[in-house]
Design a protein around this motif. Structure first.
Motif, PDB file in Angstrom:
ATOM      1  N   GLY A 161       0.247   8.452   1.854  1.00 25.99           N
ATOM      2  CA  GLY A 161       1.358   7.313   1.853  1.00 25.99           C
ATOM      3  C   GLY A 161       0.613   6.045   2.334  1.00 25.99           C
ATOM      4  N   GLU A 162      -0.535   5.909   3.080  1.00 22.60           N
ATOM      5  CA  GLU A 162      -0.829   4.773   3.459  1.00 22.60           C
ATOM      6  C   GLU A 162      -1.450   3.957   2.364  1.00 22.60           C
ATOM      7  N   ALA A 163      -0.809   2.642   2.649  1.00 23.73           N
ATOM      8  CA  ALA A 163      -0.976   1.748   1.109  1.00 23.73           C
ATOM      9  C   ALA A 163      -0.032   2.168   0.108  1.00 23.73           C
ATOM     10  N   GLY A 164       0.731   3.273   0.004  1.00 23.97           N
ATOM     11  CA  GLY A 164       1.400   3.766  -0.939  1.00 23.97           C
ATOM     12  C   GLY A 164       0.495   4.829  -1.575  1.00 23.97           C
ATOM     13  N   PHE A 165      -0.672   5.004  -1.386  1.00 18.18           N
ATOM     14  CA  PHE A 165      -1.584   6.114  -2.057  1.00 18.18           C
ATOM     15  C   PHE A 165      -1.068   7.686  -1.453  1.00 18.18           C
ATOM     16  N   PRO A 166      -1.268   8.571  -2.603  1.00 23.84           N
ATOM     17  CA  PRO A 166      -0.850   9.972  -2.280  1.00 23.84           C
ATOM     18  C   PRO A 166      -2.018  10.594  -1.687  1.00 23.84           C
ATOM     19  N   LEU A 197       2.438   0.409  -5.176  1.00 21.96           N
ATOM     20  CA  LEU A 197       1.562   0.006  -4.213  1.00 21.96           C
ATOM     21  C   LEU A 197       1.914  -1.523  -4.001  1.00 21.96           C
ATOM     22  N   PRO A 198       1.565  -1.812  -2.719  1.00 17.20           N
ATOM     23  CA  PRO A 198       1.740  -3.154  -2.337  1.00 17.20           C
ATOM     24  C   PRO A 198       1.001  -4.353  -3.267  1.00 17.20           C
ATOM     25  N   GLN A 199       1.519  -5.249  -3.635  1.00 11.65           N
ATOM     26  CA  GLN A 199       0.897  -5.999  -4.544  1.00 11.65           C
ATOM     27  C   GLN A 199       0.211  -7.382  -3.876  1.00 11.65           C
ATOM     28  N   ASN A 200      -0.785  -7.643  -3.612  1.00 16.62           N
ATOM     29  CA  ASN A 200      -1.371  -8.783  -3.171  1.00 16.62           C
ATOM     30  C   ASN A 200      -2.485  -9.696  -3.628  1.00 16.62           C
ATOM     31  N   ASN A 201      -2.191  -9.591  -5.016  1.00 19.01           N
ATOM     32  CA  ASN A 201      -3.110 -10.460  -5.705  1.00 19.01           C
ATOM     33  C   ASN A 201      -2.652 -10.955  -7.129  1.00 19.01           C
ATOM     34  N   GLY A 216      -4.927  -2.974  -1.371  1.00 16.10           N
ATOM     35  CA  GLY A 216      -3.820  -3.672  -0.762  1.00 16.10           C
ATOM     36  C   GLY A 216      -4.040  -4.734   0.480  1.00 16.10           C
ATOM     37  N   PRO A 217      -3.293  -5.095   1.123  1.00 20.22           N
ATOM     38  CA  PRO A 217      -3.135  -6.001   2.147  1.00 20.22           C
ATOM     39  C   PRO A 217      -3.816  -5.289   3.490  1.00 20.22           C
ATOM     40  N   GLU A 218      -3.613  -3.925   3.424  1.00 23.16           N
ATOM     41  CA  GLU A 218      -3.825  -3.164   4.771  1.00 23.16           C
ATOM     42  C   GLU A 218      -4.993  -2.126   4.141  1.00 23.16           C
ATOM     43  N   GLY A 219      -5.810  -2.596   3.484  1.00 23.88           N
ATOM     44  CA  GLY A 219      -7.056  -1.490   2.849  1.00 23.88           C
ATOM     45  C   GLY A 219      -7.967  -1.224   3.952  1.00 23.88           C
TER      46      GLY A 219
END
Length: 384
Positions: free
Chosen positions: A169-174, A129-133, A141-144
């Motif tokens: 696939g949104e924000a990497g989640f299945p 997933l996108p790393q933001n912290n 993530g940054p686009e939660g």
């Protein structure tokens, strides 16, 4: 005589014209009890329409919500003198919500809190997933969900129903995740938040609300003198990247013990206790004694300034308490208030942080055919 009649006729024409012009003038726009204008929230964001929804109960209490991020914008409740106070941080227009990085009042998803290194394993597949912290994934993530536009329907003056399809696939989640959030202002001055979700592929879900509370009614004030009670004997410690270590430890004998009402600031700067140093204050998950029983109080916050007390109820196993440690005075919100360090407190009811990577902790997994549900009640009372 003719001149006088002409003068009278001219004055009559002017008077009629004046009345006609007044009739053409647009009526003044109504403002909410918190001073907000709906027009300041009516816009198109990410191609979708956003608006401001006003909830009112029989007691004259008012809550406003925007479907941008599923956010609580204002909460007007009476203080000990009967005067209505706005007790949450936020902005008075949609542009600031969009353009200033924040999560004031937002519905948080797909996974509230932190996921270690942005990695989860679902149905045997590892997802990055996108790393933001600090190298982790925080609040989806940054686009939660706080950045997404929900569909909104207001069935009555006390409720609003928000729905959102988080695509596979949104924000990497299945998984395609259908989310429903029902916000209801009850007649006992509570905000009842009910979350539901369904998926077509196994995924993880952990939804919560990120309202920043300042019960003094003036967000220029700190919350350090507010009395906090957390119904928990244990908490989950964190490392210096704010990530849970996987341990569960006792609060007894530590600055994490809020089993009896204690001023937020009484021990918050005891940085010789590693957990306060690591969290820069309180930014931790407490393991609630309530064990999912929503009839038991999970936490309370009381302002000695206004006499307003917030009671928190939930069917979730944990509550993340965050004391606004990263508010730094660079953001100005409603009423011109400058949001400085520790000027608000958040109580986010949820699964424990990083639960997908901690198999012994309450499971955040959701499979097709199952329904995710979660409930949080923020109830406001007055203590004389």
């Amino acid at each position: 005589m003719i001149k006088i009649n002409r003068l009278i006729l001219l004055l009559a024409i002017i008077a009629i014209a004046g009345c006609t012009n007044k009739q053409k003038e647009a009526p003044a726009e109504e403002t909410t009890l918190s001073g907000l204008k709906k027009s300041d929230f009516q816009a198109v964001v990410n191609g979708d329409s956003v608006n401001l929804y006003v909830l009112k109960n029989a007691n004259g209490v008012e809550v406003t919500v925007t479907n941008y991020g599923g956010r609580i914008v204002s909460v007007m409740v009476p203080d000990k003198d009967g005067k209505l106070q706005d007790v949450v941080l936020g902005f008075d227009n949609i542009d600031d919500y969009v353009n200033i990085n924040n999560n004031f009042g937002a519905t948080i998803g797909r996974y509230g809190n932190r996921l270690a290194h942005g990695k989860i394993t679902v149905d045997g597949v590892e997802y990055q997933l996108p790393q933001n912290n600090f190298g982790h994934t925080l609040h989806g993530g940054p686009e939660g969900f706080d950045k997404q536009v929900f569909d909104a329907v207001q069935p009555n003056e006390q409720s609003v129903v928000l729905t959102y399809l988080s695509e596979d696939g949104e924000a990497g989640f299945p998984g395609n995740l259908n989310v429903k959030v029902t916000m209801t202002l009850t007649n006992d001055n509570a905000i009842d938040l009910q979350y539901e979700a369904e998926t077509d592929k196994e995924t993880v879900v952990n939804l919560t609300n990120h309202s920043y509370f300042n019960l003094s009614g003036d967000a220029n004030n700190t919350i350090l003198n507010d009395l906090l009670m957390i119904n928990a004997d244990e908490y989950t410690p964190v490392d210096d990247t704010f990530m849970t270590t996987g341990k569960i430890e006792k609060v007894e004998g530590t600055p994490m013990d809020f089993r009896t009402p204690t001023a937020v600031g009484a021990r918050i700067d005891q940085y010789d206790f590693d957990q306060l140093k690591n969290g820069d204050g309180y930014d931790h998950n407490w393991v609630l004694n309530t064990k999912g029983d929503i009839s038991q109080i999970a936490a309370t916050v009381y302002s000695p300034v206004t006499g307003i007390q917030l009671e928190v109820y939930t069917d979730e196993p944990g509550v993340q308490v965050y004391t606004g440690n990263f508010l730094d005075g660079t953001v100005t919100g409603k009423y011109g208030a400058v949001y400085g360090k520790r000027n608000a407190i958040c109580l986010e009811t949820q699964k424990y942080p990083d639960s997908p990577n901690k198999p012994d902790w309450p499971s955040p997994y959701l499979k097709p055919g199952e329904k995710y549900t979660s409930r949080c009640i923020y109830k406001f009372t007055v203590q004389q």
